[in-house]
Scaffold this motif. Structure first.
Motif, PDB file in Angstrom:
ATOM      1  N   CYS A 207       0.507 -62.155 -47.359  1.00  0.00           N
ATOM      2  CA  CYS A 207       0.688 -61.302 -48.532  1.00  0.00           C
ATOM      3  C   CYS A 207      -0.019 -61.901 -49.743  1.00  0.00           C
ATOM      4  O   CYS A 207      -0.673 -61.181 -50.517  1.00  0.00           O
ATOM      5  CB  CYS A 207       2.181 -61.124 -48.814  1.00  0.00           C
ATOM      6  N   PHE A 208       0.083 -63.216 -49.914  1.00  0.00           N
ATOM      7  CA  PHE A 208      -0.606 -63.879 -51.023  1.00  0.00           C
ATOM      8  C   PHE A 208      -2.125 -63.724 -50.897  1.00  0.00           C
ATOM      9  O   PHE A 208      -2.835 -63.617 -51.900  1.00  0.00           O
ATOM     10  CB  PHE A 208      -0.235 -65.362 -51.068  1.00  0.00           C
ATOM     11  N   ALA A 209      -2.632 -63.730 -49.663  1.00  0.00           N
ATOM     12  CA  ALA A 209      -4.064 -63.489 -49.464  1.00  0.00           C
ATOM     13  C   ALA A 209      -4.426 -62.098 -49.962  1.00  0.00           C
ATOM     14  O   ALA A 209      -5.489 -61.893 -50.572  1.00  0.00           O
ATOM     15  CB  ALA A 209      -4.428 -63.636 -47.981  1.00  0.00           C
ATOM     16  N   GLY A 210      -3.547 -61.123 -49.717  1.00  0.00           N
ATOM     17  CA  GLY A 210      -3.774 -59.779 -50.219  1.00  0.00           C
ATOM     18  C   GLY A 210      -3.722 -59.713 -51.731  1.00  0.00           C
ATOM     19  O   GLY A 210      -4.514 -59.008 -52.370  1.00  0.00           O
ATOM     20  N   VAL A 211      -2.795 -60.455 -52.341  1.00  0.00           N
ATOM     21  CA  VAL A 211      -2.703 -60.505 -53.804  1.00  0.00           C
ATOM     22  C   VAL A 211      -4.006 -61.036 -54.389  1.00  0.00           C
ATOM     23  O   VAL A 211      -4.529 -60.511 -55.380  1.00  0.00           O
ATOM     24  CB  VAL A 211      -1.512 -61.393 -54.242  1.00  0.00           C
ATOM     25  N   TRP A 212      -4.532 -62.103 -53.771  1.00  0.00           N
ATOM     26  CA  TRP A 212      -5.832 -62.623 -54.236  1.00  0.00           C
ATOM     27  C   TRP A 212      -6.893 -61.541 -54.169  1.00  0.00           C
ATOM     28  O   TRP A 212      -7.653 -61.334 -55.131  1.00  0.00           O
ATOM     29  CB  TRP A 212      -6.278 -63.819 -53.389  1.00  0.00           C
ATOM     30  N   ALA A 213      -6.995 -60.851 -53.038  1.00  0.00           N
ATOM     31  CA  ALA A 213      -8.043 -59.847 -52.858  1.00  0.00           C
ATOM     32  C   ALA A 213      -7.922 -58.733 -53.897  1.00  0.00           C
ATOM     33  O   ALA A 213      -8.937 -58.245 -54.429  1.00  0.00           O
ATOM     34  CB  ALA A 213      -7.980 -59.268 -51.447  1.00  0.00           C
ATOM     35  N   PHE A 214      -6.700 -58.317 -54.194  1.00  0.00           N
ATOM     36  CA  PHE A 214      -6.481 -57.270 -55.193  1.00  0.00           C
ATOM     37  C   PHE A 214      -7.078 -57.672 -56.534  1.00  0.00           C
ATOM     38  O   PHE A 214      -7.838 -56.910 -57.160  1.00  0.00           O
ATOM     39  CB  PHE A 214      -4.979 -57.001 -55.346  1.00  0.00           C
ATOM     40  N   HIS A 215      -6.744 -58.866 -57.001  1.00  0.00           N
ATOM     41  CA  HIS A 215      -7.192 -59.295 -58.334  1.00  0.00           C
ATOM     42  C   HIS A 215      -8.672 -59.661 -58.346  1.00  0.00           C
ATOM     43  O   HIS A 215      -9.363 -59.404 -59.343  1.00  0.00           O
ATOM     44  CB  HIS A 215      -6.336 -60.475 -58.798  1.00  0.00           C
ATOM     45  N   ALA A 216      -9.167 -60.254 -57.255  1.00  0.00           N
ATOM     46  CA  ALA A 216     -10.586 -60.587 -57.193  1.00  0.00           C
ATOM     47  C   ALA A 216     -11.431 -59.329 -57.238  1.00  0.00           C
ATOM     48  O   ALA A 216     -12.471 -59.272 -57.918  1.00  0.00           O
ATOM     49  CB  ALA A 216     -10.886 -61.382 -55.917  1.00  0.00           C
ATOM     50  N   ASN A 217     -10.990 -58.307 -56.542  1.00  0.00           N
ATOM     51  CA  ASN A 217     -11.757 -57.063 -56.534  1.00  0.00           C
ATOM     52  C   ASN A 217     -11.671 -56.350 -57.881  1.00  0.00           C
ATOM     53  O   ASN A 217     -12.662 -55.781 -58.355  1.00  0.00           O
ATOM     54  CB  ASN A 217     -11.244 -56.138 -55.429  1.00  0.00           C
TER      55      ASN A 217
END
Length: 288
Positions: A207-217
């Motif tokens: 889930c934290f990996a997904g959080v990173w992807a959300f903000h990076a994008n």
């Protein structure tokens, strides 16, 4: 995935030229035969200690915490990609921690081949990418990315970025004190109960990996068409049920330590859809 031209992190140690490759077990300057390895595995189960720690003690030395790095790290495309993804995680988690009035301690990422000493014992390529809480380092043998393509038929740079971001997720858990809480709780539980806690820890890292992807994008528009699908394919391929079914033809749910394919996909999606740390609470008793 759009990454070229973005900032590259300096927090990468390149140990691939240290001569640590090769098979077998070597700890503290000594080696153990297969009989010693079996004894170490039994002791690790009884004492609740990492097998690599037991092996290190049996061979007459404690695991070294650092290896000497190469003076001139490689500058090939894959290495630059790893440094760029790491930098992106630094930027995202640095901002998220600041919003909570805290400071994000940046981890090191170690590139190695074969095996390498860590504060958690000797790291092996066969283990796959992993995070070691005591030295706050992520360890990756880049051949794992080739394995993803050859064994799991997962391609695409964003799938590789997901793997890195998942391990960084474990670092975030360590900084939040969650890793210690889980480890301490596991000492008082049965093996099956301890495995269930491990699954929750791993799914939260997804889930934290997904959080990173959300903000990076949102900040840098890194995602291209099909990228999310490649990450979901990676999550599906490395689910416990998928791996067990592939290796032994059946699954043993009580032995799961990372979660099923469906669970890994579900929690990565939760993170990338919301971008909220609070949405990653896998420990609250909700259905995983």
């Amino acid at each position: 995935m759009r990454w070229e031209g973005n900032r590259e992190s300096d927090n990468v140690e390149d140990r691939r030229g240290d001569g640590g490759g090769g098979g077998g077990f070597s700890f503290g300057g000594g080696s153990l035969g297969i009989g010693g390895v079996v004894v170490a595995l039994v002791l690790s189960y009884v004492l609740g200690v990492s097998p690599s720690t037991i092996l290190g003690l049996m061979s007459g030395g404690a695991p070294q915490q650092q290896a000497q790095t190469r003076t001139a790290p490689a500058n090939d495309e894959t290495t630059r990609f790893v440094r760029t993804v790491l930098a992106d995680t630094e930027d995202v988690w640095g901002n998220l921690f600041r919003q909570q009035g805290e400071t994000y301690a940046q981890p090191k990422l170690v590139l190695f081949s074969g095996r390498t000493p860590t504060a958690c014992g000797t790291g092996q390529s066969a283990t796959g990418p992993f995070y070691c809480p005591p030295d706050q380092r992520v360890y990756i043998d880049l051949d794992f990315f080739k394995l993803m393509q050859q064994r799991f038929h997962v391609t695409g740079e964003f799938a590789q970025a997901y793997v890195i971001a998942h391990e960084i997720g474990h670092h975030v858990q360590n900084l939040m004190g969650l890793s210690d809480k889980v480890h301490n709780a596991q000492q008082r539980l049965s093996e099956a109960e301890g495995n269930a806690l491990s699954v929750k820890l791993e799914l939260q890292a997804d889930c934290f990996a997904g959080v990173w992807a959300f903000h990076a994008n949102r900040s840098r528009q890194i995602l291209e068409q099909g990228d999310i699908e490649t990450a979901l394919s990676a999550a599906t391929a490395i689910g416990d049920d998928a791996l067990q079914r592939q290796s032994q033809g059946y699954v043993v749910p009580d032995s799961f330590t990372h979660g099923t394919s469906a669970q890994r996909v579900r929690w990565f999606r939760r993170g990338i859809d919301s971008g909220e740390i609070a949405q990653c609470d896998t420990f609250s008793g909700r259905r995983l």
